[in-house]
Design an enzyme around this catalytic site. Sequence first.
Site, PDB file in Angstrom:
ATOM      1  CE  LYS A  59      54.827  27.657 -30.043  1.00 49.21           C
ATOM      2  NZ  LYS A  59      56.098  26.836 -29.816  1.00 49.21           N
ATOM      3  CG  ASN A  60      58.459  29.765 -29.523  1.00 46.05           C
ATOM      4  OD1 ASN A  60      57.682  29.125 -28.943  1.00 46.05           O
ATOM      5  ND2 ASN A  60      58.989  29.735 -30.758  1.00 46.05           N
ATOM      6  NE  ARG A 109      63.106  20.739 -30.643  1.00 47.07           N
ATOM      7  CZ  ARG A 109      62.079  21.643 -30.507  1.00 47.07           C
ATOM      8  NH1 ARG A 109      60.922  21.081 -30.899  1.00 47.07           N
ATOM      9  NH2 ARG A 109      61.990  22.570 -29.920  1.00 47.07           N
ATOM     10  NE  ARG A 115      52.703  21.964 -29.287  1.00 44.13           N
ATOM     11  CZ  ARG A 115      53.958  21.545 -29.200  1.00 44.13           C
ATOM     12  NH1 ARG A 115      54.216  20.431 -29.912  1.00 44.13           N
ATOM     13  NH2 ARG A 115      54.760  21.959 -28.483  1.00 44.13           N
ATOM     14  CB  CYS A 147      59.796  16.377 -31.016  1.00 41.90           C
ATOM     15  SG  CYS A 147      60.404  17.874 -31.665  1.00 41.90           S
ATOM     16  CG  ASP A 166      60.022  28.762 -34.942  1.00 42.83           C
ATOM     17  OD1 ASP A 166      60.197  29.309 -34.049  1.00 42.83           O
ATOM     18  OD2 ASP A 166      60.383  27.537 -35.241  1.00 42.83           O
TER      19      ASP A 166
HETATM   20  C1  EPZ Z   1      62.974  27.234 -29.823  1.00 44.42           C
HETATM   21  O1  EPZ Z   1      63.157  25.774 -29.657  1.00 44.42           O
HETATM   22  C2  EPZ Z   1      61.716  27.403 -30.234  1.00 44.42           C
HETATM   23  N1  EPZ Z   1      60.678  26.555 -29.099  1.00 44.42           N
HETATM   24  C3  EPZ Z   1      61.597  26.605 -31.629  1.00 44.42           C
HETATM   25  O2  EPZ Z   1      59.981  27.189 -32.065  1.00 44.42           O
HETATM   26  C4  EPZ Z   1      62.644  27.475 -32.413  1.00 44.42           C
HETATM   27  O3  EPZ Z   1      62.316  26.737 -33.574  1.00 44.42           O
HETATM   28  C5  EPZ Z   1      63.795  27.346 -31.920  1.00 44.42           C
HETATM   29  O4  EPZ Z   1      63.925  27.994 -30.583  1.00 44.42           O
HETATM   30  C6  EPZ Z   1      64.852  27.904 -32.781  1.00 44.42           C
HETATM   31  O5  EPZ Z   1      64.594  29.356 -32.788  1.00 44.42           O
HETATM   32  C7  EPZ Z   1      60.328  27.619 -27.797  1.00 44.42           C
HETATM   33  O6  EPZ Z   1      61.146  28.546 -27.885  1.00 44.42           O
HETATM   34  C8  EPZ Z   1      59.633  26.804 -27.129  1.00 44.42           C
HETATM   35  P1  EPZ Z   1      67.233  25.478 -29.870  1.00 44.42           P
HETATM   36  P2  EPZ Z   1      64.606  25.337 -28.715  1.00 44.42           P
HETATM   37  O7  EPZ Z   1      67.795  25.369 -28.704  1.00 44.42           O
HETATM   38  O8  EPZ Z   1      65.087  25.952 -27.575  1.00 44.42           O
HETATM   39  C9  EPZ Z   1      69.634  21.563 -31.076  1.00 44.42           C
HETATM   40  C10 EPZ Z   1      58.013  26.571 -32.777  1.00 44.42           C
HETATM   41  O9  EPZ Z   1      57.616  26.417 -33.906  1.00 44.42           O
HETATM   42  N2  EPZ Z   1      70.011  21.505 -29.408  1.00 44.42           N
HETATM   43  O10 EPZ Z   1      67.653  26.654 -30.430  1.00 44.42           O
HETATM   44  O11 EPZ Z   1      64.697  23.751 -28.661  1.00 44.42           O
HETATM   45  C11 EPZ Z   1      68.149  21.181 -31.101  1.00 44.42           C
HETATM   46  O12 EPZ Z   1      68.284  19.964 -31.242  1.00 44.42           O
HETATM   47  C12 EPZ Z   1      59.247  26.076 -32.120  1.00 44.42           C
HETATM   48  O13 EPZ Z   1      57.649  27.611 -32.124  1.00 44.42           O
HETATM   49  C13 EPZ Z   1      70.948  20.561 -29.357  1.00 44.42           C
HETATM   50  O14 EPZ Z   1      71.429  19.943 -29.999  1.00 44.42           O
HETATM   51  O15 EPZ Z   1      65.538  25.372 -30.008  1.00 44.42           O
HETATM   52  C14 EPZ Z   1      67.963  21.878 -32.465  1.00 44.42           C
HETATM   53  O16 EPZ Z   1      68.321  21.128 -33.632  1.00 44.42           O
HETATM   54  C15 EPZ Z   1      59.763  24.932 -32.915  1.00 44.42           C
HETATM   55  N3  EPZ Z   1      71.316  20.353 -28.128  1.00 44.42           N
HETATM   56  C16 EPZ Z   1      68.635  23.144 -32.558  1.00 44.42           C
HETATM   57  O17 EPZ Z   1      69.852  22.885 -31.664  1.00 44.42           O
HETATM   58  C17 EPZ Z   1      70.816  21.227 -27.046  1.00 44.42           C
HETATM   59  O18 EPZ Z   1      71.156  21.350 -25.963  1.00 44.42           O
HETATM   60  C18 EPZ Z   1      67.985  24.410 -32.250  1.00 44.42           C
HETATM   61  O19 EPZ Z   1      67.539  24.276 -30.756  1.00 44.42           O
HETATM   62  C19 EPZ Z   1      70.008  22.314 -27.424  1.00 44.42           C
HETATM   63  C20 EPZ Z   1      69.537  22.380 -28.804  1.00 44.42           C
END
Ligand code: EPZ
Length: 427
Positions: free
Chosen positions: A22-23, A122, A400, A117, A308
């Site tokens: 998915k990701n 996020r 999802r 969410c 995850d």
């Molecule tokens: C991706 O989310 C995945 N989703 C998530 O999978 C996964 O948990 C996550 O990466 C970490 O591996 C998809 O790929 C669609 P991040 P993403 O940017 O890109 C903070 C699942 O279950 N952050 O690495 O949103 C954010 O709030 C889902 O499949 C900021 O503060 O993850 C979070 O606490 C859940 N500012 C942390 O960093 C930003 O600009 C990780 O975010 C960006 C992120």
Amino acid sequence: MDIIRVEGGHTLEGSVHVSGAKNSALKLMAATLLAPGKTTLTNVPNISDVHVMGKVLKRMGATIEVADEHTLVIDTSQVDSWEAPYELVAKMRASTAVMGPLLGRFGKAKIAMPGGCNLGARKIDMHILGLEALGVSFDTDHGYIYADAADGLVGSSVTLEFASVGATENLIMAAVRAKGETVIDNAAREPEIVDLATMLNKMGARITGAGTPVVTIQGVDELHPVEHRVVGDRIEAGTFLVAGALMAGEAGVEVTGFNPMHLGMVLRKMEQMGIKTERIEDGLRVHRVERIEPVDIQTLPFPGFPTDMQAQVMVLSALADGGSIITENIFENRFMFASELSRMGAHIRIEDHHAIIRGVEGFSGAQVVSPDLRGGAALVLAGLTAEGVTEVSAIHHIYRGYERFVEKLTSLGAVVEAASVPDPSDD
Ligand code: EPZ
């Protein structure tokens, strides 16, 4: 109300083939915006998040032909809008992945601000900071983010404050069309990012270092459509490996369709817990663990332990012979699952971002609510081993990201069914 009903205690055997990730698929779909024409994606998971991303692209003017259940032919040649509308971004935060490609294609983007969410608020501040370094200016108005690269995208050096997956992806998808070289330091290293860079390079991009902390992109003038196979879903695979560790019969359970190298830390922790796996063609065989050793786990960016898989491994820890601590370093609010698991008899105390777990003999089936995608799947895993019946509600979260989750478990011998029951809140 739709639920998944699980009857505990049935051993699992046979083989399950996981779907495409998915990701990765969601970002590969967004990246087709960079290459006007028909891009063919194969091994695409048939899950609701992919359908939502399809709607986002179609809203912009793309056409999508579902050649077969797992093959999408996405034609973005007629795309004439650069807006990701609120109702779709609100449904799926990953819609923000169109921001980089829209900037790369049109030099502008209008994206509904992603709401907080159920994984905490996020944000996308790191996406914005990085894109500003490439010459993008941002404005916000009435819940929308307006991004504009009036003088074109210009390559630059960007150091991410945190190895954010989404920020790394959006930056790469904009930088491929910037003038000159972009260097992203402290980039995320997830296998899904390597998959995205591989497809972009096939399209004519010039990206090096994907999968390492420093990614370098030489901007190019145009990208052309290609065919690309989505990498296997390592998190779905990890989820089924935990199911097998809990309930496999004599012959073990085979999980195929993924690269075990993408689960290195997960396999290391499972081994420390006493779980045996062995390599097979295209995946792994996992054996039922007799006695689970307690192990402490920290979730971290890849190659650290993936957040995850936090809920799924918590099911194992909650049945371990002793005490464990799981620390969630990625999301500020990803322990809702623990309170649901406690209703099945787990002993878990939450202190800030630590879950302090004392192993119990076993779970008892209960009615529980899926808090998010992975937590929901993990509650079903707990139900497989629980005494009696477990009913998991809010299962739209599970659909999802897990294709045919009930059918795949049933094919392994689990007694699991999707059912509709009267909603208790109905008067
Ligand atoms: C991706 O989310 C995945 N989703 C998530 O999978 C996964 O948990 C996550 O990466 C970490 O591996 C998809 O790929 C669609 P991040 P993403 O940017 O890109 C903070 C699942 O279950 N952050 O690495 O949103 C954010 O709030 C889902 O499949 C900021 O503060 O993850 C979070 O606490 C859940 N500012 C942390 O960093 C930003 O600009 C990780 O975010 C960006 C992120």
